[in-house]
Design an enzyme around this catalytic site. Structure first.
Site, PDB file in Angstrom:
ATOM      1  N   LYS A 167      11.894   0.570  -1.548  1.00 32.85           N
ATOM      2  CA  LYS A 167      11.758   2.025  -1.663  1.00 32.85           C
ATOM      3  C   LYS A 167      13.014   2.618  -1.039  1.00 32.85           C
ATOM      4  CE  LYS A 167       6.702   2.077  -1.030  1.00 32.85           C
ATOM      5  NZ  LYS A 167       5.701   1.975   0.046  1.00 32.85           N
ATOM      6  N   HIS A 226      -4.860   6.915  -0.051  1.00 36.11           N
ATOM      7  CA  HIS A 226      -4.524   7.687  -1.251  1.00 36.11           C
ATOM      8  C   HIS A 226      -5.735   8.356  -1.899  1.00 36.11           C
ATOM      9  CE1 HIS A 226      -0.486   5.376  -1.922  1.00 36.11           C
ATOM     10  NE2 HIS A 226      -0.463   6.178  -0.892  1.00 36.11           N
ATOM     11  N   ARG A 264       6.680   6.423  -4.384  1.00 37.75           N
ATOM     12  CA  ARG A 264       5.961   6.746  -3.158  1.00 37.75           C
ATOM     13  C   ARG A 264       4.647   7.407  -3.531  1.00 37.75           C
ATOM     14  NH1 ARG A 264       8.408   5.116   1.743  1.00 37.75           N
ATOM     15  NH2 ARG A 264       6.202   5.229   2.201  1.00 37.75           N
ATOM     16  N   GLU A 317       0.454  -7.585  -1.783  1.00 38.19           N
ATOM     17  CA  GLU A 317       1.400  -6.846  -0.928  1.00 38.19           C
ATOM     18  C   GLU A 317       0.703  -6.387   0.351  1.00 38.19           C
ATOM     19  OE1 GLU A 317       3.052  -3.515  -3.117  1.00 38.19           O
ATOM     20  OE2 GLU A 317       3.318  -2.364  -1.283  1.00 38.19           O
ATOM     21  N   GLN A 350      -5.470  -0.236  -0.713  1.00 41.04           N
ATOM     22  CA  GLN A 350      -4.840   0.973  -1.246  1.00 41.04           C
ATOM     23  C   GLN A 350      -4.611   0.944  -2.766  1.00 41.04           C
ATOM     24  OE1 GLN A 350      -1.675   3.179   1.095  1.00 41.04           O
ATOM     25  NE2 GLN A 350      -0.437   2.263  -0.496  1.00 41.04           N
ATOM     26  N   ASP A 396      -2.179  -4.088  -3.382  1.00 41.85           N
ATOM     27  CA  ASP A 396      -1.489  -3.675  -2.155  1.00 41.85           C
ATOM     28  C   ASP A 396      -2.572  -3.236  -1.185  1.00 41.85           C
ATOM     29  OD1 ASP A 396       0.005  -2.645  -0.122  1.00 41.85           O
ATOM     30  OD2 ASP A 396       0.805  -0.932  -1.254  1.00 41.85           O
ATOM     31  N   ASP A 438       5.985  -4.847   2.364  1.00 46.39           N
ATOM     32  CA  ASP A 438       6.361  -3.435   2.144  1.00 46.39           C
ATOM     33  C   ASP A 438       6.554  -2.777   3.512  1.00 46.39           C
ATOM     34  OD1 ASP A 438       6.612  -0.757   1.537  1.00 46.39           O
ATOM     35  OD2 ASP A 438       4.554  -0.487   0.875  1.00 46.39           O
TER      36      ASP A 438
END
Ligand code: PGA
Ligand code: ZN
Length: 419
Positions: free
Chosen positions: A343, A159, A372, A290, A167, A247, A318
């Site tokens: 999600k 990201h 997302r 996560e 992340q 996460d 996830d």
């Protein structure tokens, strides 16, 4: 409540590429509109996002094929169906597609129709979307406890550039009971975090999810120190009003059976990776974690689960579970997780998503409903879903319009329920 027309078109998502919006109109004249997001660190077991691949527009990322599938393939099947019979509608689309991952019609096409129909039915029944979901699937949620915020504070991995291998580092609302108050407390911490980062010369520019994305960060552990200082500077106690959640999105740094930590310039086997995390669990008020391991590292998830159980930390799957009842069942059988990230677009229909949440609840597992990272829209269906299935948290970034839309919806629901 028969479906009269379906319209689909491209709209822009937060990542600057198109995504799909669908408008469903009922015979009664009621209208439901929904748009769907796409991920950037998507798991390989997710429902497909059908893109055009036509390099002459949007670098191949257009969604005209998905839009055409809605109008030319899905519409003839669902027109005339009862929008309030969501399960029948979703099953008809799953059957029409016929592939295990919705590759033919596109998970994006199917989900947009699924959610737009639910909105149209809710409008016809004059109910908020969350209430319509509760009633449709008998979720049995009593609305006395709403989901709490899990707000991304520092983002790295895929990201952002040149920052942490992990992340997301999130603030998580523990007390008080009101999610609206938790949002305020956490965002006060977020603003203090900006000052902490600035004071040590790190950038406070934000990444995809609206969280800070400082480059050249000292270590993957450093964010815990910065976030601890921020909580204290805001006048709160780490572990009391605000805890931490991470996460790792570990798929992204898992190559050839090893975890590659760029920041520390080290490679770890799975057992070494678990030990690496153990130190953090012992030293910081981490409440949930996560995807600390990769999506197919099944042998080591149960070992990690024993560790998180010992520390009373929630272990969320996830990419491991991708909102899929079969993968969730496999994780339950293997005792691999204690909670699941939800999600909608990982699986591609409202019905399958709710079924996954209900399976988790049956096994006393918490659900965390998530945005997302890649391309979000202002659609807030994920929040209504979270409320309707009794999710413990919603995970969303702290700033940018498409993110705050989610918190504003949560705050609106709390306000309406208290009126
Ligand atoms: P994604 O990441 O939506 O970009 O896949 C978010 C997450 O992994 O939770
Ligand atoms: Zn994740």
């Amino acid at each position: 409540m028969k479906i009269a027309t379906l319209i689909a078109h491209e709209i822009l998502a937060s990542g600057g590429y198109p995504t799909l919006e669908v408008v469903v109109t009922l015979d009664s004249g009621e209208v439901g509109t929904a748009s769907v997001p796409y991920g950037i660190s998507a798991g390989s077991h997710e429902a497909s996002v059908l893109i055009d691949g036509d390099q002459t527009r949007w670098h191949g990322q257009g969604m005209l094929k998905a839009a055409a599938n809605v109008m030319e393939k899905i519409a003839p099947v669902v027109m005339g169906m009862d929008a309030s019979d969501q399960r029948a509608l979703d099953e008809a689309m799953i059957e029409l597609d016929g592939t295990p991952n919705k590759a033919k019609l596109g998970g994006n096409a199917i989900l947009a129709v699924s959610l737009a129909s639910a909105r149209a039915a809710a409008a016809a029944l004059k109910k908020p979307l969350y209430q319509h979901i509760i009633d449709t699937y008998n979720t049995g949620v009593d609305l006395s406890e709403l989901p709490h915020p899990m707000i991304v504070a520092i983002e790295g991995g895929k990201h952002a550039d040149n920052t942490t291998d992990l992340q997301e580092y999130c603030f998580l609302g523990l007390e008080p009971k009101s999610p609206t108050e938790s949002v305020r407390i956490i965002l006060e911490c977020y603003h203090e975090l900006k000052k902490v980062l600035k004071s040590i010369g790190l950038s406070t520019n934000v990444g995809n999810e609206g969280a800070f994305a400082p480059s050249n960060i000292a270590s993957n552990e450093a964010p815990f120190r910065y976030m601890t200082h921020a909580i204290e500077a805001a006048g709160y106690t780490p572990g009391k009003e605000v805890g931490f959640s991470i996460d790792a999105a570990a798929n992204e740094f898992y190559k050839n059976g090893e975890y590659h930590m760029r920041v520390e310039n080290k490679k770890f086997s799975s057992p070494q990776m678990v030990r690496y995390y153990e130190y953090w669990l012992e030293n910081y008020p981490i409440v949930s974690v996560e995807d600390l391991l990769s999506e197919d590292d099944w042998d080591h998830w149960p070992i990690l689960k024993k560790l998180t159980d010992k520390h009373k930390v929630m272990l969320i799957g996830d990419d491991l579970t991708v909102t899929n009842v079969e993968r969730l069942q496999k994780a339950i059988d293997a005792d691999a997780i204690s909670a699941i990230l939800i999600k909608l677009n990982q699986i591609g229909t409202l019905t399958e998503t709710v079924d996954c949440c209900l399976l988790a609840r049956k096994h006393n597992m918490a659900t965390v409903t998530s945005h997302r990272g890649g391309g979000e829209t202002n659609d807030t269906a994920m929040v209504d879903l979270a409320v309707a299935v009794g999710s413990a948290y919603i995970k969303v970034g702290p700033t940018r319009g498409e993110r705050v839309a989610k918190y504003n919806r949560l705050i609106e629901i709390e306000r309406e329920l208290n009126d």
